[in-house]
Design a protein around this motif. Structure first.
Motif, PDB file in Angstrom:
ATOM      1  N   GLY A  11      -1.559  -5.579  -0.674  1.00 31.34           N
ATOM      2  CA  GLY A  11      -1.289  -4.250  -1.369  1.00 31.34           C
ATOM      3  C   GLY A  11      -0.791  -4.413  -3.101  1.00 31.34           C
ATOM      4  O   GLY A  11       0.320  -3.977  -3.625  1.00 31.34           O
ATOM      5  N   GLY A  12      -1.878  -5.035  -3.694  1.00 33.62           N
ATOM      6  CA  GLY A  12      -1.704  -5.096  -5.359  1.00 33.62           C
ATOM      7  C   GLY A  12      -2.593  -4.270  -5.879  1.00 33.62           C
ATOM      8  O   GLY A  12      -2.654  -3.116  -4.909  1.00 33.62           O
ATOM      9  N   ALA A  13      -2.847  -3.933  -6.823  1.00 34.92           N
ATOM     10  CA  ALA A  13      -3.488  -3.132  -7.847  1.00 34.92           C
ATOM     11  C   ALA A  13      -5.189  -2.025  -6.890  1.00 34.92           C
ATOM     12  O   ALA A  13      -4.827  -1.022  -7.138  1.00 34.92           O
ATOM     13  N   VAL A  33      -1.503  -0.020   4.792  1.00 33.80           N
ATOM     14  CA  VAL A  33      -1.865  -1.123   3.880  1.00 33.80           C
ATOM     15  C   VAL A  33      -1.280  -1.861   4.291  1.00 33.80           C
ATOM     16  O   VAL A  33       0.064  -1.840   4.730  1.00 33.80           O
ATOM     17  N   LEU A  34      -1.794  -3.576   4.608  1.00 36.68           N
ATOM     18  CA  LEU A  34      -0.763  -5.110   5.108  1.00 36.68           C
ATOM     19  C   LEU A  34      -0.683  -5.592   3.994  1.00 36.68           C
ATOM     20  O   LEU A  34      -1.263  -6.223   2.673  1.00 36.68           O
ATOM     21  N   GLU A  35       0.997  -5.912   3.422  1.00 36.42           N
ATOM     22  CA  GLU A  35       1.203  -6.537   2.180  1.00 36.42           C
ATOM     23  C   GLU A  35       1.818  -7.534   2.570  1.00 36.42           C
ATOM     24  O   GLU A  35       2.698  -7.567   3.479  1.00 36.42           O
ATOM     25  N   ARG A  36       1.647  -8.862   2.742  1.00 40.80           N
ATOM     26  CA  ARG A  36       2.606 -10.224   3.349  1.00 40.80           C
ATOM     27  C   ARG A  36       4.145 -10.735   2.205  1.00 40.80           C
ATOM     28  O   ARG A  36       4.682 -10.845   2.883  1.00 40.80           O
ATOM     29  N   ASN A  37       3.738 -10.066   1.067  1.00 42.21           N
ATOM     30  CA  ASN A  37       5.294  -9.928   0.299  1.00 42.21           C
ATOM     31  C   ASN A  37       6.292  -8.710   1.302  1.00 42.21           C
ATOM     32  O   ASN A  37       5.884  -7.623   1.642  1.00 42.21           O
ATOM     33  N   ARG A  38       6.883  -9.027   0.359  1.00 45.73           N
ATOM     34  CA  ARG A  38       8.344  -7.553   0.827  1.00 45.73           C
ATOM     35  C   ARG A  38       8.416  -6.700  -0.133  1.00 45.73           C
ATOM     36  O   ARG A  38       9.065  -5.183   0.409  1.00 45.73           O
ATOM     37  N   ASN A  39       7.756  -7.072  -1.816  1.00 46.88           N
ATOM     38  CA  ASN A  39       7.188  -5.711  -2.227  1.00 46.88           C
ATOM     39  C   ASN A  39       5.782  -5.259  -2.786  1.00 46.88           C
ATOM     40  O   ASN A  39       5.055  -6.531  -2.712  1.00 46.88           O
ATOM     41  N   ALA A 130      -0.311   4.554   5.284  1.00 44.20           N
ATOM     42  CA  ALA A 130       1.432   3.648   6.082  1.00 44.20           C
ATOM     43  C   ALA A 130       0.563   2.422   4.885  1.00 44.20           C
ATOM     44  O   ALA A 130       0.103   1.804   4.993  1.00 44.20           O
ATOM     45  N   VAL A 131       1.735   1.799   4.331  1.00 41.39           N
ATOM     46  CA  VAL A 131       2.953   1.270   3.910  1.00 41.39           C
ATOM     47  C   VAL A 131       3.276  -0.120   4.983  1.00 41.39           C
ATOM     48  O   VAL A 131       4.691   0.497   4.777  1.00 41.39           O
ATOM     49  N   ARG A 132       2.817  -1.026   5.256  1.00 40.89           N
ATOM     50  CA  ARG A 132       3.834  -2.009   5.662  1.00 40.89           C
ATOM     51  C   ARG A 132       3.727  -3.442   5.096  1.00 40.89           C
ATOM     52  O   ARG A 132       2.479  -4.156   4.396  1.00 40.89           O
ATOM     53  N   THR A 133       4.814  -4.042   4.709  1.00 43.27           N
ATOM     54  CA  THR A 133       5.304  -4.999   3.093  1.00 43.27           C
ATOM     55  C   THR A 133       5.807  -5.998   4.625  1.00 43.27           C
ATOM     56  O   THR A 133       6.338  -5.760   6.096  1.00 43.27           O
TER      57      THR A 133
END
Length: 422
Positions: A11-13, A33-39, A130-133
Motif C-alpha cells: 500500500g505504498g505510492a 490492496v493488501l498492506e501489512r502495516n497499520r497504515n 478495497a484496502v486491507r491493512t
C-alpha cells in the motif's frame, strides 16, 4: 469490460496508484490492496520531511532519467507516457495544488503530505478500491494450472497468516524494498539483483571537518576515487562527516562500488569547482601582494567558502594562526591550493538519509515488460515501484518512478496478459 479480480500487495505510492488506475479504468474490476502495516502510504507521509516531494520539475525524459543511477534506460519510454506533467495534472485534477521550488522539487502548496495522502485515499474510495491493512501474508503462489511463459493464466493464490486464501486473476507486487516481496518474485522464477543501500551520508573522521558541523558550501565537487564518479552540488558538514545533495547523489551512483568496498573509500573534494587552479593560485598571489600585512585567516577570499572552513583548510596546509600574507611561504601556498581543490578524505562508513529509504537492487529489469510492467516470465504478474532494480536520487525522482510504474501496471492489469510486445 470484463470483471477481473486484481490484488495489489503493498500500500505504498506505486501500489496505491496502480490500484486507483485499475479501478478507474475498469469499474467492473474488483481491486484489493493488501498492506501489512497499520497504515497505507507510509513513505508518502514522510517524503520531503513531511511535505511530500511529489515529483520534480524536469519535463524532458532524456534529462529526467539522468537522475536514476539504476533503471534510466528502462524508464525512458514510460516517462514519455506518464511523467511529471501527467503527475501534476493528475493531482491538480483532484484538487491538489502543487508548487515548484527553486531547486525543481515539487510539493503540495499546503507543504503538508497529508494533502497528497488524503487525495489518494479519496480517489481509491471513490473508485471502489478495497484496502486491507495489517494484512499479513505467508506465501504467494501460482494458480493450479499456471505454468511459465505463454501458458494460459489461472491466476494466483495469496495465503494469509490468519488462514484465509485469496485468489485473483492479476497480481501486482509493489512491496518496496521488502525481502519478503523479493522472495515471492524469486520463487516465481525471477532474478533478484542483490539489494544494497542507496542515498546515504558519508562518515568521515578528519581533523579538517572537526568542529564544523552545520557549515554548508553551495557548490563543491566530490569525487569517489575508486569508481571515478563525481557529483557537484551543495555539501553540508555534519557531526559525522558529509551530507547534502552532492554527497547523497554520489552515494546513489556509487552505491554498488561503496558496498563492495565495505564503505571504506577515498574521496577527493574540490571546494572551488567553478575556478581553474591557475586562477586560484593567481588570486592567492594577488593577496600576498595587496594585503601583505593582513593575517591569512582573517577572512575567506573566496566568497562561497565559509570562513570557518577556510581557516580549517589553512591549518591543514600548515599555515599558523598569526601568519600574514606577505610572509606566506610558497610551499604553504601550494599546499593550500591542494586543500582547496584536491583535498583527499577517507570515507569510513555510511550514515542514513532519514527522509528517504532507498535501495539499489530488486527484480531484474530485463524480466519485465516496461510497456505494461508485466512479468516476461509469469503472465498476469506485474511489478511497480522499488521492488524493481530502479532507484533515483533525492528530489522527487523515486516517487515519480512509483507513480509512473504504478500507472502503467494499473492500466495493464485490467486487460488480458499479452506477450506480443514483450
Amino acid at each position: 469490460m470484463a470483471r477481473v479480480e486484481i490484488v495489489v500487495i503493498g500500500g505504498g505510492a506505486a501500489g496505491f496508484f496502480a490500484a486507483i488506475t485499475a479501478a478507474e479504468r475498469n469499474p467492473a474490476a474488483r481491486v484489493t490492496v493488501l498492506e501489512r502495516n497499520r497504515n497505507v502510504l507510509g513513505k508518502v507521509r514522510i517524503s520531503g520531511g513531511g511535505r511530500c516531494n511529489v515529483t520534480h520539475a524536469c519535463y524532458e525524459p532524456a534529462e529526467l532519467v539522468k537522475n536514476y543511477p539504476r533503471g534510466a534506460l528502462a524508464l525512458r519510454g514510460p516517462l514519455t507516457r506518464f511523467g511529471p506533467r501527467e503527475v501534476i495534472a493528475w493531482f491538480e485534477a483532484r484538487g491538489v495544488q502543487l508548487k515548484a521550488e527553486r531547486d525543481g522539487r515539487i510539493f503540495p502548496s499546503t507543504d503538508n503530505s497529508a494533502t497528497v495522502v488524503n487525495c489518494l485515499l479519496d480517489a481509491a474510495k471513490h473508485a471502489g478500491v478495497a484496502v486491507r491493512t495489517q494484512a499479513a501474508i505467508t506465501s504467494v503462489q501460482l494458480g493450479l494450472s499456471m505454468s511459465k511463459r505463454n501458458a494460459p493464466s489461472n491466476g494466483f493464490v495469496i495465503n494469509m497468516k490468519a488462514g484465509e486464501a485469496i485468489a485473483c486473476d492479476r497480481l501486482l507486487l509493489a512491496t518496496g524494498s521488502s525481502a519478503q516481496g523479493w522472495e515471492w518474485a524469486r520463487v516465481m522464477g525471477h532474478t533478484i539483483v542483490p539489494p544494497t543501500p542507496s542515498l546515504f551520508t558519508f562518515e568521515i573522521d578528519d581533523a579538517r571537518l572537526a568542529g564544523l558541523a552545520g557549515v554548508s558550501v553551495e557548490r563543491a565537487t566530490l569525487q569517489l576515487d575508486e569508481a571515478a564518479l563525481q557529483q557537484t552540488g551543495a555539501v553540508l558538514i555534519t557531526h559525522w562527516g558529509l551530507s547534502g545533495p552532492a554527497a547523497l547523489k554520489l552515494s546513489a551512483f556509487g552505491a554498488r562500488c561503496l558496498h563492495d568496498c565495505h564503505y571504506r573509500a577515498s574521496l577527493t573534494i574540490n571546494w572551488l569547482p567553478d575556478q581553474r587552479q591557475d586562477n586560484v593560485i593567481g588570486q592567492l598571489h594577488d593577496l600576498k601582494a595587496k594585503r601583505g600585512g593582513q593575517k591569512v585567516g582573517a577572512h575567506s577570499p573566496f566568497g562561497a567558502l565559509p570562513l570557518r572552513l577556510w581557516r580549517s583548510l589553512c591549518t591543514a596546509a600548515g599555515i599558523f594562526e598569526e601568519q600574514r600574507w606577505a610572509k606566506l611561504p610558497k610551499a604553504n601556498l601550494l599546499a593550500l591550493v591542494d586543500e582547496l581543490q584536491r583535498g583527499r578524505y577517507r570515507i569510513r562508513g555510511k550514515g542514513q538519509f532519514k527522509e528517504e529509504f532507498v535501495t539499489a537492487g530488486g527484480v531484474a529489469l530485463d524480466e519485465v515488460n516496461f510497456r505494461t510492467m508485466e512479468s516476461r516470465i509469469v503472465p498476469g504478474l506485474h511489478f511497480a515501484g522499488e521492488i524493481l532494480d530502479i532507484d533515483g536520487v533525492t528530489g522527487g525522482f523515486n516517487l515519480q518512478s512509483a507513480w509512473t510504474t504504478g500507472w502503467l501496471a494499473g492500466g495493464a492489469m485490467v486487460t488480458p496478459p499479452r506477450w506480443d510486445d514483450a
